[in-house]
Design an enzyme around this catalytic site. Structure first.
Site, PDB file in Angstrom:
ATOM      1  CB  THR A  84      -1.066   0.010   1.380  1.00 46.91           C
ATOM      2  OG1 THR A  84      -0.166  -0.005   2.602  1.00 46.91           O
ATOM      3  CG2 THR A  84      -1.719  -1.116   1.112  1.00 46.91           C
TER       4      THR A  84
ATOM      5  CD1 TRP B 179     -18.259  13.405  11.362  1.00 50.15           C
ATOM      6  CD2 TRP B 179     -18.483  11.447  10.181  1.00 50.15           C
ATOM      7  NE1 TRP B 179     -17.705  12.291  11.941  1.00 50.15           N
ATOM      8  CE2 TRP B 179     -17.951  11.229  11.316  1.00 50.15           C
ATOM      9  CE3 TRP B 179     -18.747  10.521   9.256  1.00 50.15           C
ATOM     10  CZ2 TRP B 179     -17.539   9.929  11.746  1.00 50.15           C
ATOM     11  CZ3 TRP B 179     -18.481   9.391   9.631  1.00 50.15           C
ATOM     12  CH2 TRP B 179     -17.982   9.097  10.885  1.00 50.15           C
TER      13      TRP B 179
HETATM   14  P1  ADP Z   1      -3.508   3.398  -3.813  1.00 47.13           P
HETATM   15  O1  ADP Z   1      -2.428   2.458  -4.118  1.00 47.13           O
HETATM   16  O2  ADP Z   1      -4.529   3.708  -5.046  1.00 47.13           O
HETATM   17  O3  ADP Z   1      -3.105   4.406  -2.725  1.00 47.13           O
HETATM   18  P2  ADP Z   1      -4.890   2.323  -1.566  1.00 47.13           P
HETATM   19  O4  ADP Z   1      -5.245   0.938  -1.309  1.00 47.13           O
HETATM   20  O5  ADP Z   1      -4.020   3.107  -0.830  1.00 47.13           O
HETATM   21  O6  ADP Z   1      -4.503   2.420  -3.312  1.00 47.13           O
HETATM   22  O7  ADP Z   1      -6.183   3.285  -1.616  1.00 47.13           O
HETATM   23  C1  ADP Z   1      -7.552   2.758  -1.491  1.00 47.13           C
HETATM   24  C2  ADP Z   1      -8.498   4.191  -1.048  1.00 47.13           C
HETATM   25  O8  ADP Z   1      -8.402   5.133  -2.239  1.00 47.13           O
HETATM   26  C3  ADP Z   1      -9.742   3.802  -0.883  1.00 47.13           C
HETATM   27  O9  ADP Z   1      -9.801   3.412   0.424  1.00 47.13           O
HETATM   28  C4  ADP Z   1     -10.468   4.884  -0.960  1.00 47.13           C
HETATM   29  O10 ADP Z   1     -10.377   6.058   0.159  1.00 47.13           O
HETATM   30  C5  ADP Z   1      -9.844   5.619  -2.179  1.00 47.13           C
HETATM   31  N1  ADP Z   1     -10.609   5.538  -3.524  1.00 47.13           N
HETATM   32  C6  ADP Z   1     -10.199   4.301  -4.342  1.00 47.13           C
HETATM   33  N2  ADP Z   1     -11.178   4.606  -5.291  1.00 47.13           N
HETATM   34  C7  ADP Z   1     -11.994   5.418  -5.018  1.00 47.13           C
HETATM   35  C8  ADP Z   1     -12.949   6.065  -5.495  1.00 47.13           C
HETATM   36  N3  ADP Z   1     -13.617   5.860  -6.775  1.00 47.13           N
HETATM   37  N4  ADP Z   1     -13.599   6.973  -5.010  1.00 47.13           N
HETATM   38  C9  ADP Z   1     -13.079   7.526  -3.781  1.00 47.13           C
HETATM   39  N5  ADP Z   1     -12.230   7.196  -3.083  1.00 47.13           N
HETATM   40  C10 ADP Z   1     -11.494   6.001  -3.877  1.00 47.13           C
END
Ligand code: ADP
Length: 534
Positions: free
Chosen positions: A180, A437
């Site tokens: 991640t 929120w």
């Molecule tokens: P990355 O490697 O893309 O950073 P992560 O696993 O760290 O992947 O990120 C995932 C997070 O990105 C999700 O928990 C969410 O908060 C955000 N995310 C992914 N797709 C979307 C979307 N379509 N709309 C809003 N948030 C998103």
């Protein structure tokens, strides 16, 4: 009971064999960083993957060993995936945009044995070599530009004949490792299995998801190091689709390649599409009439979806995360979608969508009690299923899930009675004002619809009366003169009065994570000193 079905292991090699045997002549086209086009097909990709597997055995790589890549999208990178996995190694994609310390941490934590890299990243490799503690072999994926003494991919494969039989094993064996982004704390490794990856790719090709078939031609702009390009190199092989890959992803080369290769499908984060449209505004060169694009990684701004739809493109919004391989939900377009008004369509596409078979989701309160799917109550989003994480790689502290296998995503969401989910915020980014929120994501996306706004970020700052209040940091489009009052007037028509930012600050640019998301931690540091009065 007597009788039954075959216990046929869901292994990645069976995807490769299917693509090569049934769709062998279907193209896999790559454009490398120097502009060179390489034309291959699924049959040749299998042949090269077998040679790659042989080369790994010759280098002494054992089943379960990690083979890392520091590379953009191209056919050789795809070969390294199928080849390493085909001999039971674990392919580890490293994001070259991470900071040096993160790359070193990840490679050492993964105990990578071999590193394949693009010449474009040779300087990173040269710089970090002394700090990599486990990598025994460095191999450059390009023919030139490698660090001194390193082998090249071409030389490595030239010694092999491709006469190789894939290793067999349990479908629950690991096949890929992906960390991640680690915007808070150290990056965490997510270890995918053959089974989870195959099931995820099968879900990915469905019409309601990527919608791939043998007549499709897909160009994943999303990098292979960003959650395995959302599984597209596997999904395309299952579908027998043509796969187009580019080591550069600037708007000019994307538009050109999409036209030249007659691309029908594409997938990318919102900033990529915003960049393509800004390029179109500047040059008049638009993306070709694609059939479908998938937008994910961050919320898809309404104005962006609208413009793409005006170009005749079918748009789907995808939500996911590394811990979900990454597909979690995708736009739920019902039978009546075509007859809906454009506004209603955009409302629906602003939601992140419904789960495919294979993912279960729910929202819970702070105590973990399930909340209703009423489209209004928001809570922490949890998921479970065969391609959802159970435990982080080498994490001794225990499972990442509760006793019923629910994984807490760290996102705040609502779910409608029809099962359509909308992300309101990340738990740590939500702005808490007077006990209620405010969604930073909503403020940002609405602000993007204001003329002259190129990008916007909302963060909460401490407030003496309300606990926290939002401020909005705005980047103007080139040449635009949008002012605080314009943005506030635009927002007033779209959000509740108490959601309006207390302050609008203009900036030249915003900080992003290595995967293109707004880096809220850095924004809080930079703008945290602004004091808001009661
Ligand atoms: P990355 O490697 O893309 O950073 P992560 O696993 O760290 O992947 O990120 C995932 C997070 O990105 C999700 O928990 C969410 O908060 C955000 N995310 C992914 N797709 C979307 C979307 N379509 N709309 C809003 N948030 C998103």
């Amino acid at each position: 009971m007597i009788g039954g079905m075959q216990d046929f292991a869901l292994r990645i090699s069976s995807i490769m064999d299917h693509a090569a045997n049934e769709h062998g002549a279907r193209g896999v086209v790559s454009r490398y960083a120097d502009g060179q086009i390489e034309r291959s097909n699924w049959a040749e990709i299998r042949h090269d993957s077998r040679r790659f597997a042989q080369a790994m055995e010759r280098l002494g790589v054992k089943p379960g060993d990690r083979v890392a890549t520091l590379a953009m999208n191209h056919g050789r990178h795809v070969v390294s995936w199928y080849g390493a996995i085909g001999m039971s190694a674990v392919l580890h994609t490293i994001n070259p945009r991470l900071f040096d310390e993160q790359i070193v941490f990840i490679a050492n934590h993964a105990e990578d044995q071999v590193l394949f890299y693009d010449a474009a990243f040779a300087a990173i490799v040269e710089r970090l070599k002394p700090q990599f503690t486990t990598i025994r072999h460095f191999v450059c994926l390009d023919d030139n530009g490698q660090c001194s003494d390193d082998a090249t991919y071409a030389a490595l494969l030239a010694a092999e004949d491709g006469n190789y039989v894939w290793t067999t094993g349990d479908e629950r064996d690991p096949c890929m490792l992906c960390y991640t982004s680690g915007t808070t704390g150290d990056p965490k490794g997510v270890l995918f299995s053959h089974r989870s990856t195959v099931l995820h790719a099968l879900a990915g090709i469905q019409p309601a998801c990527l919608g791939l078939g043998p007549d499709s031609c897909i160009l994943p702009v999303v990098p292979q190091f960003h959650v395995c390009a959302w599984g597209i190199p596997f999904a395309a092989a299952i579908a027998g689709a043509k796969l187009v890959l580019s080591a550069t992803n600037d708007p000019a080369s994307m538009c050109e390649l999409m036209r030249a290769e007659k691309v029908t499908h594409s997938a990318a984060v919102p900033t990529v599409w915003l960049g393509m449209l800004a390029y179109a505004d500047e040059t008049g060169i638009t993306p070709p009439p694609l059939e479908k694009v998938v937008i994910g990684g961050s919320a898809a701004p309404r104005a962006l979806v609208d413009r793409l739809m005006n170009m005749g493109i079918s748009v789907s919004h995808l939500w996911g995360m590394t811990e979900l391989s990454p597909i979690g939900t995708v736009s739920r377009k019902g039978h009546d979608f075509a007859s809906m008004s454009r506004e209603d369509q955009l409302d629906l596409l602003a939601y992140q969508g419904g789960v495919p078979y294979g993912v279960e989701m729910r929202i819970v309160d702070a105590d973990g009690a399930a909340l209703p799917r009423d489209g209004a109550t928001s809570g922490r989003l949890q998921v479970r299923g065969p391609w959802v994480i159970e435990r982080y790689f080498r994490d001794e502290s225990g499972p990442a899930v509760d006793a019923d296998n629910w994984f807490d995503t760290g996102d705040v969401a609502i779910i409608t009675p029809e099962g359509v989910m909308q992300i309101k915020d990340r738990v740590k980014d939500v702005i808490k004002s007077g006990g209620e929120w405010i969604s930073s994501v909503t403020l940002e996306n609405e602000a993007l619809g204001c003329a002259g706004v190129a990008e916007a970020a909302a963060i909460g700052l401490p407030h003496p009366k309300w606990d926290e209040r939002p401020i909005l940091i705005v980047v103007r489009k080139d040449g635009a003169d949008v002012q605080e009052a314009d943005v506030l007037a635009h927002l007033s028509a779209r959000v509740a009065k108490w959601w309006l930012p207390d302050r609008i600050v203009f900036a030249d640019s915003l900080p992003h994570t290595a995967t293109g998301k707004l880096l809220k931690t850095a924004l809080r540091e930079t703008y945290g000193t602004i004091s808001l009065s009661a």
